[in-house]
Enzyme design. Structure first.
Site, PDB file in Angstrom:
ATOM      1  CG  ASP A   1      44.521  29.863  36.990  1.00 14.29           C
ATOM      2  OD1 ASP A   1      44.821  29.320  35.960  1.00 14.29           O
ATOM      3  OD2 ASP A   1      44.631  30.891  37.371  1.00 14.29           O
TER       4      ASP A   1
ATOM      5  CG  HIS B   1      42.241  31.912  28.797  1.00 16.16           C
ATOM      6  ND1 HIS B   1      43.071  32.963  28.519  1.00 16.16           N
ATOM      7  CD2 HIS B   1      43.139  31.316  30.122  1.00 16.16           C
ATOM      8  CE1 HIS B   1      44.129  33.054  29.331  1.00 16.16           C
ATOM      9  NE2 HIS B   1      44.287  31.828  30.079  1.00 16.16           N
TER      10      HIS B   1
END
Ligand code: HEM
Length: 313
Positions: A151, A224
């Site tokens: 991330d 996403h």
């Protein structure tokens, strides 16, 4: 001659291994506003006092205020784009708005530093606020989110990070400031882990082990990555994220504390709309089939200089 941009708070500070996020509401009371204004001038000094004890610990603190808090504490002028958090989505898939007037984003490479600074800052606010939410986040293996994917890869760095997050001449009274969106997400890890790695990669839009972006030919438009990549006038508009995993395995709680900084709320809201409503509507982010937003707030973080000066308002 234009005056130089005031120093921002530690919005673009380096990645750390620990963080504490506190969202608090202002209490009612005749002396609350004065107490909080005075506290604003103490934040930098307290951060120095705690941080100096472990210079390698990279302790930093960013403090933000909601639109409601700004009006109550500081009045006019007000940051041009500051408003209450706008909800997005449909029933069952909603970016909810929850109470919260003050945000503290405390980061360090040791949790004891975060803990000590949070303790000092909260003790100085004693009686003036009620804590709505407090999360202790940790950095997971090789920068992975709790769902197992790295991330932060596409975050802007260096000069670009400042350009994408720090207000400039568009709002001269508030240059050096930044807008920040926070959301606490809980994940259904059983359902997520029941997916094959290939299916998970299609949800995120990147490979899991090597963190490489999927080729446009195979990356789904509801991934996403696809829905959070936005452009304006042909240029990509980025935000700066420093999400942290958190959880309580014994209670079956697994979460992501999302935090995103930007120069205006617009890109943050565009991303939320794409994720929750979909782009086009209905083509929503598959990550939301496994993730529920349980909080949502928008804050403005004044420049470091203005934060000290706010005590005099
Ligand atoms: C459920 C909570 C979330 C999780 C677990 C999550 C996780 C991830 C992961 C693993 C990536 C890929 C690697 C990277 O570039 O960082 C990513 C990318 C990204 N996320 Fe999230 N995210 C979450 C929520 C959000 C929200 C709410 C926003 C915006 C409002 C957002 C904005 C972005 C952006 C802008 C990118 C980079 C896209 C690109 O340029 O490819 N994320 N996220």
């Amino acid at each position: 001659m234009t005056s130089p941009t005031p120093d921002p708070q530690a919005v673009c500070s380096p990645v750390t291994s620990s963080a504490i996020f506190i969202v608090a509401s202002l209490n009612n009371g005749a002396d609350v506003a004065q107490k909080v204004r005075g506290w604003c001038a103490d934040i930098a000094g307290l951060t120095r006092s705690v941080g100096k004890r472990v210079p390698s610990g990279n302790l930093s603190c960013v403090c933000g205020f909601s639109a409601n808090a700004w009006d109550l504490l500081f009045g006019q002028p007000r940051p041009a784009s500051l408003h209450g958090f706008r909800e997005f989505g449909v029933e069952g898939r909603r970016a909810v708005s929850t109470p919260g007037d003050i945000l503290l984003h405390i980061r360090a490479d040791q949790m004891d530093l975060c803990f000590e600074l949070a303790t000092q800052l909260m003790s100085a606010l004693d009686g003036a606020v009620t804590v709505i939410d407090e999360v202790q986040g940790f950095r997971y293996f090789d920068m992975r989110s709790i769902i197992g994917f790295v991330d932060g890869t596409e975050n802007p760095v260096g000069r670009k990070a400042l350009d994408f997050t720090i207000v400039g001449d568009e709002d001269p009274s508030f240059s050096g400031g930044s807008y920040v969106l926070v959301q606490k997400y809980l994940h259904n890890m059983k359902a997520w882990n029941a997916l094959s790695v290939e299916a998970q990669e299609k949800v995120i839009g990147r490979t899991k082990l090597s963190d490489i972006e999927l080729d446009d030919a195979v990356k789904p438009s509801n991934s996403h990555s696809a829905l959070t990549t936005i452009t304006k006038d042909g240029e990509e508009v980025k935000i700066l994220r420093d999400n942290m995993p958190f959880g309580r395995p014994g209670a079956g709680e697994f979460g992501t504390f999302f935090i995103g900084y930007a120069r205006s709320p617009q890109p943050l809201e565009q991303m939320l709309e794409n994720m929750f409503v979909g782009n086009p509507p209905g083509n929503y982010d598959r990550l939301l089939d496994f993730s529920t937003a349980v909080t949502g707030n928008l804050f403005f973080t004044p420049s470091a200089d203005l934060l000290e000066d706010l005590a005099e308002r």
